[in-house]
Design an enzyme around this catalytic site. Structure first.
Site, PDB file in Angstrom:
ATOM      1  N   ASP A 262       0.868  -1.169   0.000  1.00 29.25           N
ATOM      2  CA  ASP A 262       0.000   0.000   0.000  1.00 29.25           C
ATOM      3  C   ASP A 262       0.912   1.230   0.000  1.00 29.25           C
ATOM      4  O   ASP A 262       2.137   1.128   0.145  1.00 29.25           O
ATOM      5  CB  ASP A 262      -0.973  -0.017   1.186  1.00 29.25           C
ATOM      6  CG  ASP A 262      -2.198   0.850   0.888  1.00 29.25           C
ATOM      7  OD1 ASP A 262      -2.125   1.705  -0.038  1.00 29.25           O
ATOM      8  OD2 ASP A 262      -3.226   0.703   1.554  1.00 29.25           O
TER       9      ASP A 262
HETATM   10  C1  NOJ Z   1      -3.958   3.903   0.037  1.00 26.35           C
HETATM   11  C2  NOJ Z   1      -5.160   3.026   0.183  1.00 26.35           C
HETATM   12  O1  NOJ Z   1      -5.108   2.358   1.427  1.00 26.35           O
HETATM   13  C3  NOJ Z   1      -5.343   1.997  -0.907  1.00 26.35           C
HETATM   14  O2  NOJ Z   1      -6.598   1.415  -0.765  1.00 26.35           O
HETATM   15  C4  NOJ Z   1      -5.172   2.626  -2.261  1.00 26.35           C
HETATM   16  O3  NOJ Z   1      -5.377   1.670  -3.251  1.00 26.35           O
HETATM   17  C5  NOJ Z   1      -3.797   3.254  -2.338  1.00 26.35           C
HETATM   18  N1  NOJ Z   1      -3.665   4.276  -1.328  1.00 26.35           N
HETATM   19  C6  NOJ Z   1      -3.494   3.848  -3.698  1.00 26.35           C
HETATM   20  O4  NOJ Z   1      -4.209   5.017  -3.871  1.00 26.35           O
END
Ligand code: NOJ
Length: 737
Positions: A262
């Site tokens: 993430d």
């Molecule tokens: C953080 C988020 O937790 C995740 O769900 C998302 O896909 C990513 N950022 C990318 O934007």
């Protein structure tokens, strides 16, 4: 490309180029704005790193994708195309209801079709991989990301996960389907106290019983990617958690696709206090077979050196790099790096009436009628209706993760009401602020939502109009809920009731003693016990999407019959959470209504939720028969058939979701009071009766034991059927081994 060509390509790559494939950078690095969905730190990377980065995120639009790809390839020594990934969570331009609403359809087949459309719409505009579906099980309504989950139940979440992955990926046809990256592996939905990015500590038994099944379903459905979660799990951050990533995901489940972190979660290993610096963080994540580093310099600046220092085997770097190359190859990027992105085609699909129809249909099934004293359905003539509230006339009904959508394209509730009512019978006004201080909510991905309240004079004027409308009306329809930014990532709350200004307006309007219908727009199961008594009907609309207002209005006026069923329990009060139907037993259970001191209960609230899992009303009248197993004993290797009849005693056609639950009465491990094992949606004409049959097999009797083995035990089982997780009729059978 053939496999040997890919191998040959890999053999020509330098260590830096291989590491580059494992780096994902946002649009800013490629000269475009993109959409920012995380903290913006200086990455400490060079232009050379950007030129070698394997993928980017949240940069879309066919022309933009083409331009970036063209420039990128000009600078690429080996001509390996850039991979475009994006957060397309429940719609790209045509926004469907938020996943919590999708969960309430109990209709995975329909959701699979929706995700096929979502794939088509976004692929045409340049998307190649989406960070969806989010398969985190949620039981703590304080967590803002409840909105992204299909709910609290492992079986239901697994069925949706499978349908979504298959829908998005289809046959992996370039320009038509997109690869799915399931997330957030693992157990992110269980962050302590519902606080975003917090830690998770749970037994392996619980993890495997409740939290892992949906991710496993996504993997079994063939998802090409898995995203590691931000959280620590039992002491080790998921991104560096070998047990999760290698023992379970790779070795046990056989996943050989790509794992991506993430946003900046490798860097966060330092913040978690398990790595001293970026180099150590990179080593830890890489050793857990986390392949791609989203938006940090950790891999870019360290992987090649770690190989040179002998801390990482080059063969392991090759394996990770090859996973990315294989995905690019499968997407056909070596033949067409633009993935057939085409602005005109994208526009055609966005305007395709099929998308609108699908979005309306799904919103119809996603809304849940929670209460109806008979005021619904509303009459279209002869009744004066006042539509009041912050959601009465706004296109902002899309929820937080609709980051690529244009909110001005949504149909508003007022517009939808105007299609049903003549002007002399209809008034519409805002009534009050959504909440006291939207500025406190922060910014998210630059989505254009109201973050400033108007001046006090305007607010006074709004209230005056609302009171006049209430005095004039025969029925008041309140369109209220949470602010978009009160939910989603970073949207944890300790008070999950309706924001104060809206509650205050409800109390004021109640003084006019008109029937009140409350339509709720929100992203979590809210605690409604303080407003429910003022209402005659309650319709949970969630954030219903671009065309959701049309569905809500059809339901309110009876042009469609509500069929949604809660996929999460709705608490009385915030203090009850986590409250969920498949909870454990206690040695001192409290029978409903019992007040004895020495039982497991709250002094000031019931144990049960206000509205249980599986619950929802319609305009028909379903009458359920008894649960009838076809035998009293089921031997190992046999199946057992359970029948239940359902009759429609109402005067209109209705849809019922017949639910089957099981409980192992005396097992080696204290088992949940009940667990959903199957369900069936049936349509009943007025007066019609149908018998639904469920087959129970041994697989359904198995559970995760204390040593994590998975097996069924001989003994007595309760089998329950009914319309929701509380109104159940029960029968017993013996399972003999
Ligand atoms: C953080 C988020 O937790 C995740 O769900 C998302 O896909 C990513 N950022 C990318 O934007």
């Amino acid at each position: 490309m053939k496999d040997h060509e890919l191998q040959e390509l890999l053999s020509r790559m330098t260590l830096e180029e291989k590491a580059g494939q494992l780096v994902q950078l946002d649009g800013a690095c490629f000269g475009t704005r993109g959409i920012t969905t995380g903290p913006q730190e200086a990455l400490g990377i060079t232009q050379e790193t950007v030129d070698m980065a394997g993928s980017t995120l949240n940069v879309l639009g066919a022309d933009t994708v083409r331009r970036i790809q063209e420039n990128y390839l000009k600078r690429s020594r080996l001509g390996i195309p850039l991979l475009f990934m994006a957060d397309i969570i429940y719609g790209y331009k045509t926004i469907f209801p938020i996943p919590l609403g999708l969960g309430c359809t109990w209709d995975p087949e329909l959701i699979g079709r929706d995700y096929a459309f979502i794939g088509r719409e976004s692929a045409a505009d340049g998307a190649m991989v989406t960070f969806a579906p989010m398969l985190d099980l949620v039981r703590d309504a304080r967590w803002g990301r409840c909105m992204e989950s299909t709910g609290e139940d492992p079986l239901l979440n697994s069925r949706y996960g499978e349908a979504m992955v298959k829908g998005l990926q289809g046959d992996m046809v370039p320009g038509k389907n997109i690869a799915s990256c399931i997330k957030h592996y693992a157990a992110y939905g269980a962050v302590e106290a519902g606080r975003e990015y917090n830690t998770v500590d749970m037994s392996e038994m619980r993890l495997r019983q409740d939290y892992l099944p949906a991710y496993k379903a996504g993997v079994d459905a063939g998802c090409r990617m898995v995203m590691s979660s931000f959280n620590v799990l039992n002491g080790i951050p998921a991104t560096a958690n070998k047990h999760l990533m290698v023992d379970i995901l790779r070795d046990e489940w056989g996943f050989d696709g790509t794992v991506i972190t993430d946003f900046a979660s490798i860097y966060e290993l330092i913040m978690h206090g398990v790595a001293a610096d970026e180099k150590e963080a990179a080593l830890m994540a890489f050793r857990a077979q986390t392949d791609v580093d989203m938006q940090t310099g950790c891999y870019a600046n360290n992987l090649a050196d770690l190989v040179r220092e002998g801390k990482i085997a080059e063969a392991d770097l090759d394996r990770a790099c090859m996973r990315v190359l294989k995905l690019k190859n499968e997407l056909g990027l070596f033949e067409d790096p633009y993935y057939q992105a085409d602005a005109l085609k994208a526009q055609e699909i966005i305007n395709d009436p099929a998308g609108k129809e699908a979005a309306v249909q799904t919103a119809l099934e996603a809304c849940v009628l929670l209460k109806n004293n008979g005021v619904l359905p509303l009459a279209k003539t002869g009744v004066r209706i006042a539509l009041i509230g912050p959601y009465a006339d706004t296109g902002d009904m899309l929820g937080l993760w609709a980051i690529h959508a244009d909110r001005s394209h949504s149909v508003t509730l007022r517009q939808a009401f105007e299609q049903k009512l003549s002007p002399e019978n209809f008034r519409c006004c805002t009534g009050c602020k959504t909440l006291d201080d939207p500025a406190e909510l922060g910014d998210f991905g630059n989505i254009p939502v109201v973050t400033k309240n108007p001046d006090e004079e305007t607010v006074r004027q709004w209230e005056k109009e609302a009171i006049e409308a209430a005095e004039w009306a025969d029925v008041i329809v309140l369109a209220m809920g949470e602010h978009t930014l009160q939910t989603g990532e970073g949207g944890s709350r300790t008070d999950i009731t309706l924001p104060a200004p809206q509650k205050e307006l409800i109390r004021k309007l109640a003084a006019y003693h008109k029937p009140m219908v409350l339509v709720l727009f929100n992203g979590r199961p809210m605690a409604l016990s303080d407003v429910e008594p003022y209402t005659d009907a309650l319709l949970e609309a969630w954030f219903p999407g671009t065309y959701g207002a049309l569905a809500v209005t059809d339901l309110l006026f009876g042009d469609a019959n509500p069929s949604g069923r809660l996929s999460v329990s709705m608490p009385y009060t915030t203090g009850q959470v986590p409250v969920y139907y498949s909870h454990g037993r206690t040695g001192r259970p409290c029978a409903p209504g019992q007040r004895s001191r020495f039982t497991s209960r709250y002094l000031d609230a019931p144990n049960e939720p206000l509205y249980p899992f599986g619950y929802g009303l319609g305009y028909h009248k379903a009458v359920y028969g008894e649960t009838k197993p076809d035998k009293t004993c089921m031997k190992s290797g046999e199946t057992l058939t359970v029948s239940v009849s359902v009759r429609n005693d109402g005067d209109r056609e209705g849809c019922e979701t017949v639910q089957l639950y099981l409980h192992d009465c005396a097992a080696a491990v204290a088992r949940p009071v009940k667990e959903l094992k199957d369900f069936r949606r049936i349509v009943l004409k007025p007066g019609e009766e149908k018998t639904v049959q469920f087959t129970i097999d041994e697989e359904m009797l198995k559970y995760v034991h204390a040593d994590c083995s998975y097996a069924a035990e001989a003994g007595t089982f309760e089998v329950m059927t009914g319309p929701d997780s509380e109104r159940l009729s029960c029968a017993v059978f013996e399972y003999i081994q």
